[in-house]
Structures are given as structure tokens and as C-alpha cells.
Write an enzyme that holds these catalytic residues in place. Structure first.
Site, PDB file in Angstrom:
ATOM      1  N   ARG A 223       0.927  -1.020   0.244  1.00 29.83           N
ATOM      2  CA  ARG A 223       0.409   0.203  -0.063  1.00 29.83           C
ATOM      3  C   ARG A 223       0.920   1.031   0.286  1.00 29.83           C
ATOM      4  O   ARG A 223       0.304   2.032   0.986  1.00 29.83           O
ATOM      5  CB  ARG A 223      -0.490   0.111   1.274  1.00 29.83           C
ATOM      6  CG  ARG A 223      -0.250   0.114   2.720  1.00 29.83           C
ATOM      7  CD  ARG A 223      -1.577  -0.301   3.432  1.00 29.83           C
ATOM      8  NE  ARG A 223      -0.445  -0.793   4.930  1.00 29.83           N
ATOM      9  CZ  ARG A 223       0.027   0.632   6.077  1.00 29.83           C
ATOM     10  NH1 ARG A 223      -0.705   2.098   5.824  1.00 29.83           N
ATOM     11  NH2 ARG A 223       0.314   0.108   6.549  1.00 29.83           N
ATOM     12  N   ASN A 224       2.269   0.749  -0.774  1.00 29.33           N
ATOM     13  CA  ASN A 224       3.387   2.517  -0.025  1.00 29.33           C
ATOM     14  C   ASN A 224       3.750   2.318  -1.650  1.00 29.33           C
ATOM     15  O   ASN A 224       4.009   1.209  -2.417  1.00 29.33           O
ATOM     16  CB  ASN A 224       4.717   1.737   0.698  1.00 29.33           C
ATOM     17  CG  ASN A 224       3.878   2.455   1.663  1.00 29.33           C
ATOM     18  OD1 ASN A 224       3.521   3.622   2.446  1.00 29.33           O
ATOM     19  ND2 ASN A 224       3.882   1.601   2.745  1.00 29.33           N
TER      20      ASN A 224
END
Ligand SMILES: [Zn+2]
Length: 377
Positions: free
Chosen positions: A186-187
Site C-alpha cells: 500500500r506504499n
């Protein structure tokens, strides 16, 4: 080719002509989270699920980590308020509509039940603390849950870099990969991610990089930032014939170990034979142990995908490399942490992260494309 979870890839898309007339059916509006999960059920991302969970299924998931007899750890539910539930009858069909008011699916309403939020929070997240973003999202849901099979007749639109499980499976076949490692994120990628991805690539034929772009907590990177950075990085650095890139639109739950299992099952459905699990996978704050997401796979039974368990990559000043505790003999005084949380904090404060933990090229891409404040939710 590895089989999907439960044995076959679910397809709940139907042609418009083949659904029973929807006129006059009671309508239920889906939340953003439920709508993206409807599409994940439809295209087989959530195989073997064929609809939103009924009460007994939800019970099996939160109490026994099972659905239809196979491992499953994260609820996939449809919430509705009292006004919407009024007049609905079990055994009848309802129409599901998106936030634009357009009907997207028919659902066979098999169950209407109360959303027991305390139990849900405690069993899925291990806490009822509303400072936990996943718990807070669960408490913000409406008071009833609706369960039953879905028949979806509108395709999801405007999802950037979306590839369906069927499309990814075709790419894997066409490229001739015998083994593929899935990577969840999610980065925007930093050097620890890069280290894990390269380690995996030494071991398997292909890498499937699939960031989550659904609902996320405030302060996380936006979908656009992640996609832009990944696409450019892949084309500049990785062997193009060994990396597949696609996005996954589902909410982050921040449920740590349980979500690690969920993420592994999803990648199995996309044809991955391996799945990378690092430190505190899908965790937030200090709610889960560093390697709880490794240990759960030993307890839960065979998920049917190989789990590549990695220790936390760190930058070691003495080795002058990204290392882990398994590959470096130096003490913590030489080690610099590399994490998404740290990188986000440095960038938010107006600084550039050191090149040992974050590639300057990626930083340049981000600042060229986005104003700093538009990098985060
Ligand atoms: Zn070292």
C-alpha cells in the site's frame, strides 16, 4: 498453473439480457468498500466466494478462519441501514446500486442479520480500539448485513492498471512462468520492498506486483502516486519480461496476520505460486507482533500457496547494503530502519529520504508529478 482457491475461478458476471427483470425490485445502495468487493467477487479475485457472506458464513470466518471448508480470514459483507432493510424479504431478489444510483447487480437475498460490531472487531482485528483504522471502519458500517449470491452485469470502470485474475493467468501462461511470486503493498516502493522483490525474483520465474488502491487510512500514499512510481521504476530498473504490474481495488483492513492470509489467497487466485510476507504485514500502529503474519500460516492449515517469509530488511552502515538479521552479523547500532511509515513522515515534513532507504529517482518522479500534499490521502 496453480488452481484458484476452492478449485475453480468464480465468475459472477452475467450478460444484461440474462438477468431477471430488475424493475420493481427493492434497491440497496452499496458503500464504496462494498462496491469494490462486489467486483472482486464477480471477477474471481475472491474465489470461492459467490456473494456477500450470510450470517453462518461470517461466523465460520471469524470463529474458524474457514469458508466453504477452505481457509478464509476476512469478512466480505454488505451493510445496510434500517430504512433499507425495511420490507426486504429473504428468498427474494434485490437490486444493488452504486453511488451514482445506477443498478450494477442483482442479489439473491438469502440472509438479513444484525451486524454485531463488537464481536466482529474483536475477532477480526483483535481489538475494539477505534483508533485502529480497520476497527473504526467496521464501527462506521450500518447496523444490518445482507448475505447472498450476486449476479453482476455492469463492469467496473475507471480502475487504473486493473488486470483481472483471468488476464493475469493468461499473461503467466503466455510468458511461460512456472513460478510467480505475488507482492502486496500500500506504499510507494522503498529499498526494503526492492530488496524483497529482488530476493523473490532470484527464486521464481515471475513477479506480480499488485498494490492495493481501495479505501485507505488518512496519511497513506494515494493510488496515483503508487501507480506512477511503480510503473516508472519497473520500466527503468526491472527486467520487463519478468515483472507483471496490476492494481487491486479493495479496502485496506489493517487486520495484520488475518489480512496476510487474505492477501495470499487473492494472489493465488491471480495465479501466483508464491506470496511474499515481510514484517508486520498489513499491520498498523503496534497492534500486531512483528512476525505474527508469518506465524499464522503455521496455524491456519494449508492455504495452497507457498509463503515466502522474510525478516525485516534494514540498511546496515557497516555492510553498506540492505540486509536482514539473517544475513548481517552487525548490531542494531549499525542498522537503519526502512519502512513506509518512516518514508511518508520524511516526505510529509518536506525532506528527501536518504538514498540508502529510498531511491532518489522515485522521489523525483513523485515531486515532478504531484504537489507534496497530493501524495497522501
Ligand atoms: Zn551489517
Amino acid at each position: 498453473m496453480i488452481k484458484p482457491h476452492g478449485g475453480r475461478l468464480i465468475n459472477r458476471y452475467v450478460k444484461t439480457g440474462s438477468v431477471a427483470p430488475l424493475r420493481g425490485l427493492p434497491r440497496v445502495r452499496l458503500s464504496e468498500v462494498a462496491l469494490s468487493d462486489l467486483y472482486n467477487i464477480a471477477d474471481g479475485t475472491f474465489s470461492p466466494l459467490t456473494g456477500f457472506m450470510r450470517g453462518p458464513e461470517l461466523g465460520d470466518v471469524i470463529n474458524r478462519n474457514k469458508v466453504n471448508g477452505v481457509p478464509w480470514t476476512i469478512p466480505v459483507v454488505l451493510d445496510a441501514d434500517k430504512a433499507a432493510v425495511n420490507g426486504l424479504k429473504k428468498g427474494k431478489s434485490i437490486a444493488l446500486e452504486g453511488d451514482d444510483g445506477k443498478v450494477v447487480a442483482r442479489m439473491e437475498l438469502e440472509d438479513i442479520y444484525t451486524h454485531k460490531k463488537d464481536e466482529y472487531a474483536l475477532k477480526v482485528f483483535g481489538t475494539r480500539d477505534r483508533r485502529h483504522p480497520g476497527v473504526n471502519l467496521a464501527y462506521e458500517m450500518k447496523e444490518y448485513l445482507l448475505g447472498g449470491k450476486v449476479h453482476v452485469f455492469r463492469k467496473q470502470d475507471n480502475v487504473k492498471n486493473y488486470l483481472s485474475p483471468l488476464e493475469v493467468r493468461k499473461i503467466i501462461t503466455d510468458k511461460g512462468y512456472k513460478s510467480v511470486a505475488g507482492f502486496q503493498t500500500r506504499n510507494v516502493l522503498h529499498r526494503a520492498h526492492e530488496y524483497l522483490q529482488r530476493c523473490a525474483l532470484e527464486h521464481v520465474d515471475g513477479l506480480f506486483l499488485q498494490p492495493i488502491i481501495g479505501w485507505k487510512k488518512k496519511g497513506d500514499f494515494t493510488a496515483d502516486a503508487i501507480i506512477k512510481a511503480y510503473r516508472e521504476f519497473i520500466s527503468d530498473y526491472y527486467p520487463g519480461n519478468r515483472v507483471v504490474f496490476g492494481t487491486l481495488k479493495t479496502a485496506m483492513r489493517y487486520a495484520g496476520p488475518k489480512e496476510a492470509v487474505f492477501h495470499a489467497i487473492i494472489r493465488k487466485n491471480f495465479g501466483c505460486t508464491h506470496f511474499i510476507v515481510g514484517r508486520d504485514h498489513a499491520g498498523v500502529g503496534g497492534y500486531y507482533g512483528k512476525y505474527e503474519a508469518h506465524d499464522i500460516f503455521d496455524k491456519i492449515g494449508d492455504v495452497g500457496i507457498n509463503i515466502l517469509k522474510f525478516k525485516e530488511p534494514l540498511y546496515c552502515k557497516k555492510c553498506d547494503l540492505v540486509v536482514t538479521e539473517k544475513t548481517c552479523g552487525h548490531g542494531p547500532e549499525y542498522h537503519q530502519e526502512i519502512s513506509g511509515t518512516l518514508v511518508r513522515k520524511i516526505i510529509k515534513n518536506g525532506h528527501q529520504p536518504k538514498h540508502k532507504i529510498f531511491r532518489p529517482e522515485v522521489y523525483k518522479i513523485l515531486l515532478k508529478e504531484f504537489k507534496r500534499k497530493h501524495l497522501f490521502y
